[in-house]
Design an enzyme around this catalytic site. Structure first.
Site, PDB file in Angstrom:
ATOM      1  N   ASP A  46      75.973  -9.135  37.843  1.00  0.00           N
ATOM      2  CA  ASP A  46      75.257  -9.108  39.173  1.00  0.00           C
ATOM      3  C   ASP A  46      75.697  -7.850  39.931  1.00  0.00           C
ATOM      4  O   ASP A  46      76.726  -8.000  40.565  1.00  0.00           O
ATOM      5  CB  ASP A  46      75.153 -10.425  39.752  1.00  0.00           C
ATOM      6  CG  ASP A  46      74.171 -10.407  41.086  1.00  0.00           C
ATOM      7  OD1 ASP A  46      73.043 -10.730  40.768  1.00  0.00           O
ATOM      8  OD2 ASP A  46      74.522 -10.173  42.131  1.00  0.00           O
ATOM      9  N   TYR A  51      75.976  -1.915  46.537  1.00  0.00           N
ATOM     10  CA  TYR A  51      77.476  -2.296  46.191  1.00  0.00           C
ATOM     11  C   TYR A  51      78.358  -1.027  46.026  1.00  0.00           C
ATOM     12  O   TYR A  51      79.346  -0.881  45.847  1.00  0.00           O
ATOM     13  CB  TYR A  51      77.677  -3.126  45.230  1.00  0.00           C
ATOM     14  CG  TYR A  51      77.203  -4.652  45.152  1.00  0.00           C
ATOM     15  CD1 TYR A  51      76.503  -4.968  46.834  1.00  0.00           C
ATOM     16  CD2 TYR A  51      76.913  -5.561  44.092  1.00  0.00           C
ATOM     17  CE1 TYR A  51      76.181  -6.211  46.732  1.00  0.00           C
ATOM     18  CE2 TYR A  51      76.459  -6.925  44.519  1.00  0.00           C
ATOM     19  CZ  TYR A  51      75.820  -7.289  45.830  1.00  0.00           C
ATOM     20  OH  TYR A  51      75.300  -8.224  45.797  1.00  0.00           O
ATOM     21  N   LYS A  76      69.759  -4.333  42.489  1.00  0.00           N
ATOM     22  CA  LYS A  76      69.005  -4.775  43.641  1.00  0.00           C
ATOM     23  C   LYS A  76      68.528  -3.389  44.283  1.00  0.00           C
ATOM     24  O   LYS A  76      69.473  -2.469  44.339  1.00  0.00           O
ATOM     25  CB  LYS A  76      69.542  -5.759  44.414  1.00  0.00           C
ATOM     26  CG  LYS A  76      70.400  -7.008  43.775  1.00  0.00           C
ATOM     27  CD  LYS A  76      70.883  -7.927  44.857  1.00  0.00           C
ATOM     28  CE  LYS A  76      71.681  -8.940  44.062  1.00  0.00           C
ATOM     29  NZ  LYS A  76      73.299  -8.518  43.628  1.00  0.00           N
ATOM     30  N   HIS A 109      66.515  -6.811  47.661  1.00  0.00           N
ATOM     31  CA  HIS A 109      68.043  -7.218  48.097  1.00  0.00           C
ATOM     32  C   HIS A 109      67.829  -8.149  49.363  1.00  0.00           C
ATOM     33  O   HIS A 109      68.143  -9.273  49.485  1.00  0.00           O
ATOM     34  CB  HIS A 109      69.010  -6.085  48.331  1.00  0.00           C
ATOM     35  CG  HIS A 109      70.226  -6.552  48.224  1.00  0.00           C
ATOM     36  ND1 HIS A 109      71.303  -5.589  47.848  1.00  0.00           N
ATOM     37  CD2 HIS A 109      70.959  -7.638  48.486  1.00  0.00           C
ATOM     38  CE1 HIS A 109      72.450  -6.155  47.946  1.00  0.00           C
ATOM     39  NE2 HIS A 109      72.152  -7.483  48.251  1.00  0.00           N
ATOM     40  N   ARG A 237      91.772 -15.468  37.452  1.00  0.00           N
ATOM     41  CA  ARG A 237      90.434 -16.333  38.008  1.00  0.00           C
ATOM     42  C   ARG A 237      89.263 -15.966  37.316  1.00  0.00           C
ATOM     43  O   ARG A 237      88.394 -16.721  36.991  1.00  0.00           O
ATOM     44  CB  ARG A 237      90.653 -15.675  39.439  1.00  0.00           C
ATOM     45  CG  ARG A 237      91.549 -16.257  40.469  1.00  0.00           C
ATOM     46  CD  ARG A 237      91.523 -15.576  41.653  1.00  0.00           C
ATOM     47  NE  ARG A 237      92.495 -16.117  42.742  1.00  0.00           N
ATOM     48  CZ  ARG A 237      92.604 -15.561  43.947  1.00  0.00           C
ATOM     49  NH1 ARG A 237      91.964 -14.644  44.346  1.00  0.00           N
ATOM     50  NH2 ARG A 237      93.433 -16.179  44.771  1.00  0.00           N
TER      51      ARG A 237
HETATM   52  N1  LIG Z   1      72.017 -10.844  47.451  1.00  0.00           N
HETATM   53  C1  LIG Z   1      73.027 -11.022  48.224  1.00  0.00           C
HETATM   54  O1  LIG Z   1      72.723 -10.576  49.281  1.00  0.00           O
HETATM   55  C2  LIG Z   1      74.430 -11.191  47.940  1.00  0.00           C
HETATM   56  C3  LIG Z   1      75.361 -11.488  48.695  1.00  0.00           C
HETATM   57  C4  LIG Z   1      76.859 -11.724  48.769  1.00  0.00           C
HETATM   58  C5  LIG Z   1      77.089 -11.776  47.150  1.00  0.00           C
HETATM   59  N2  LIG Z   1      76.026 -11.552  46.136  1.00  0.00           N
HETATM   60  C6  LIG Z   1      76.506 -11.602  44.994  1.00  0.00           C
HETATM   61  O2  LIG Z   1      77.219 -12.872  44.605  1.00  0.00           O
HETATM   62  C7  LIG Z   1      78.503 -12.659  44.070  1.00  0.00           C
HETATM   63  C8  LIG Z   1      79.556 -13.662  44.480  1.00  0.00           C
HETATM   64  O3  LIG Z   1      79.671 -13.733  45.658  1.00  0.00           O
HETATM   65  P1  LIG Z   1      80.765 -13.324  46.651  1.00  0.00           P
HETATM   66  O4  LIG Z   1      81.452 -12.272  45.869  1.00  0.00           O
HETATM   67  O5  LIG Z   1      80.586 -13.037  48.067  1.00  0.00           O
HETATM   68  O6  LIG Z   1      81.728 -14.402  46.706  1.00  0.00           O
HETATM   69  P2  LIG Z   1      82.509 -15.621  45.909  1.00  0.00           P
HETATM   70  O7  LIG Z   1      82.175 -15.474  44.505  1.00  0.00           O
HETATM   71  O8  LIG Z   1      81.965 -17.029  46.661  1.00  0.00           O
HETATM   72  O9  LIG Z   1      84.037 -15.416  46.277  1.00  0.00           O
HETATM   73  C9  LIG Z   1      84.629 -14.278  45.696  1.00  0.00           C
HETATM   74  C10 LIG Z   1      86.135 -14.312  46.659  1.00  0.00           C
HETATM   75  O10 LIG Z   1      86.911 -15.410  46.042  1.00  0.00           O
HETATM   76  C11 LIG Z   1      88.164 -15.291  45.422  1.00  0.00           C
HETATM   77  N3  LIG Z   1      88.162 -15.980  43.968  1.00  0.00           N
HETATM   78  C12 LIG Z   1      87.205 -15.677  43.072  1.00  0.00           C
HETATM   79  N4  LIG Z   1      87.597 -16.825  42.033  1.00  0.00           N
HETATM   80  C13 LIG Z   1      88.542 -17.460  42.515  1.00  0.00           C
HETATM   81  C14 LIG Z   1      89.415 -18.545  42.230  1.00  0.00           C
HETATM   82  N5  LIG Z   1      89.140 -19.084  40.869  1.00  0.00           N
HETATM   83  N6  LIG Z   1      90.472 -19.056  42.939  1.00  0.00           N
HETATM   84  C15 LIG Z   1      90.738 -18.689  44.119  1.00  0.00           C
HETATM   85  N7  LIG Z   1      89.984 -17.351  44.474  1.00  0.00           N
HETATM   86  C16 LIG Z   1      88.950 -17.075  43.934  1.00  0.00           C
HETATM   87  C17 LIG Z   1      87.930 -13.523  44.996  1.00  0.00           C
HETATM   88  O11 LIG Z   1      89.240 -13.059  45.115  1.00  0.00           O
HETATM   89  P3  LIG Z   1      89.774 -12.013  43.961  1.00  0.00           P
HETATM   90  O12 LIG Z   1      88.587 -11.004  43.650  1.00  0.00           O
HETATM   91  O13 LIG Z   1      90.807 -11.121  44.807  1.00  0.00           O
HETATM   92  O14 LIG Z   1      90.323 -12.836  42.912  1.00  0.00           O
HETATM   93  C18 LIG Z   1      86.880 -13.082  46.198  1.00  0.00           C
HETATM   94  O15 LIG Z   1      87.581 -12.849  47.556  1.00  0.00           O
HETATM   95  C19 LIG Z   1      78.461 -11.252  44.444  1.00  0.00           C
HETATM   96  O16 LIG Z   1      79.836 -10.662  43.725  1.00  0.00           O
HETATM   97  C20 LIG Z   1      77.412 -10.451  44.299  1.00  0.00           C
HETATM   98  O17 LIG Z   1      77.020 -10.170  43.003  1.00  0.00           O
HETATM   99  C21 LIG Z   1      74.999 -11.449  46.422  1.00  0.00           C
END
Ligand SMILES: NC(=O)c1ccc[n+]([C@@H]2O[C@H](COP(=O)([O-])OP(=O)(O)OC[C@H]3O[C@@H](n4cnc5c(N)ncnc54)[C@H](OP(=O)(O)O)[C@@H]3O)[C@@H](O)[C@H]2O)c1
Length: 277
Positions: A46, A51, A76, A109, A237
């Site tokens: 994704d 990004y 997006k 988006h 992770r």
């Molecule tokens: N459509 C939208 O508006 C929108 C908005 C936000 C996100 N997204 C999508 O959703 C995806 C995921 O959301 P997100 O990146 O915001 O947050 P997330 O996946 O909820 O969390 C990512 C964070 O958690 C840490 N992490 C990941 N796995 C872990 C584990 N097993 N144990 C401890 N910490 C862990 C990562 O650190 P490290 O990388 O340092 O390991 C990073 O800091 C995004 O990458 C994107 O593709 C979409």
């Protein structure tokens, strides 16, 4: 043992329920992170024009040696390109950056209700869909009333709605709305960017199951039927977040985690967000 199930979208296209998110991964780190995820077994990435790492995602896929057809790729439309012609050009630019001849899924988006008209934007995505260069189109951060306008004024129902969901912001009403309209719900920030990982309800469940709090939280999404794509640049992770299919949460675990809801939205409210980068 660890096979990722597919979710069938409303046009018959199948998407792996678990993918890899690349928000906030620097462009120069994205190829390696993508390669690592593909090595672990992820087959769904994704990304987004916003990004700044579409090109590097595609490089990682190409360099992995895995066939393009075996990886589900979402991107997006960025917020500055909602006008019809700009949306068409922006899609072309995403394909060019990735050197792909199609995307699997392309999303608006953000609805940006105070900027232009997302109905016009959606009509551009419908045109792209008819051109055969995208397998499915959808929306992100749309509220029910935004989707109701699309249903009333356009012809294609979005295949997915990608929205913020985690144990502190469960979005149960919007999930039910999506379900009633045949729209698959994707959960962004599924572990609330780490915020839920020391939660006193989640930690003991993880200890009982000999899993990590991240695995328990991601498994909660999977059992709710949501599509998830946790982000990490840490190889350990990336592997941990993929190992979700050899254990199960009980109904009591599911209910206890769902009860953590506290209106804890972390990102912007889509009704008020009109930001253009
Ligand atoms: N459509 C939208 O508006 C929108 C908005 C936000 C996100 N997204 C999508 O959703 C995806 C995921 O959301 P997100 O990146 O915001 O947050 P997330 O996946 O909820 O969390 C990512 C964070 O958690 C840490 N992490 C990941 N796995 C872990 C584990 N097993 N144990 C401890 N910490 C862990 C990562 O650190 P490290 O990388 O340092 O390991 C990073 O800091 C995004 O990458 C994107 O593709 C979409």
């Amino acid at each position: 043992m660890n096979a990722v199930p597919n979710v069938k979208l409303n046009n018959g296209v199948e998407i792996p329920q678990l993918g890899f998110g690349v928000f906030q991964i620097k462009a120069e780190e994205t190829r390696a992170a993508t390669l690592e995820a593909l090595k672990v077994g992820y087959r769904h990435i994704d990304t987004a024009e916003m990004y700044g790492n579409e090109r590097e995602v595609a490089e990682g896929i190409r360099d992995s040696g895995i066939a393009r057809a075996d990886v589900f790729v979402t991107s997006k439309l960025n917020n500055g390109f909602h006008a019809h012609d700009k949306a068409l050009t922006a899609f072309d630019r995403s394909l060019e950056a990735m050197k792909f001849d199609y995307l699997d899924l392309f999303l608006i988006h953000w609805p940006l209700p105070g900027v232009g008209d997302f109905v016009e934007t959606w009509q551009a995505l419908e045109e792209i869909s008819r051109s055969g260069r995208v397998r499915a189109i959808g929306v992100s951060n749309f509220q029910a009333h935004h989707i109701e306008r699309l249903a009333a004024e356009t012809t294609v129902i979005p295949a997915v709605n990608q929205i913020e969901i985690h144990p502190y912001f469960t979005q149960d009403d919007l999930r039910a709305f999506d379900r009633e309209h045949g729209i698959a719900t994707e959960a962004w920030s599924p572990i609330a960017q780490g915020q839920v990982l020391d939660d006193p309800t989640i930690v003991p469940i993880a200890e009982r199951l000999s899993r990590t709090p991240a695995q328990v939280t991601l498994r909660w999404h999977i059992q709710r039927g949501e599509i998830v794509f946790p982000k990490s640049t840490t190889p350990k992770r990336i592997a941990e977040n993929f190992a979700l299919f050899d254990f199960e949460l009980t109904d009591e675990d599911m209910a206890a985690i769902t009860a953590l809801h506290r209106n804890g939205r972390r990102g912007p409210n889509p009704d008020e967000f009109n930001w253009i980068p």
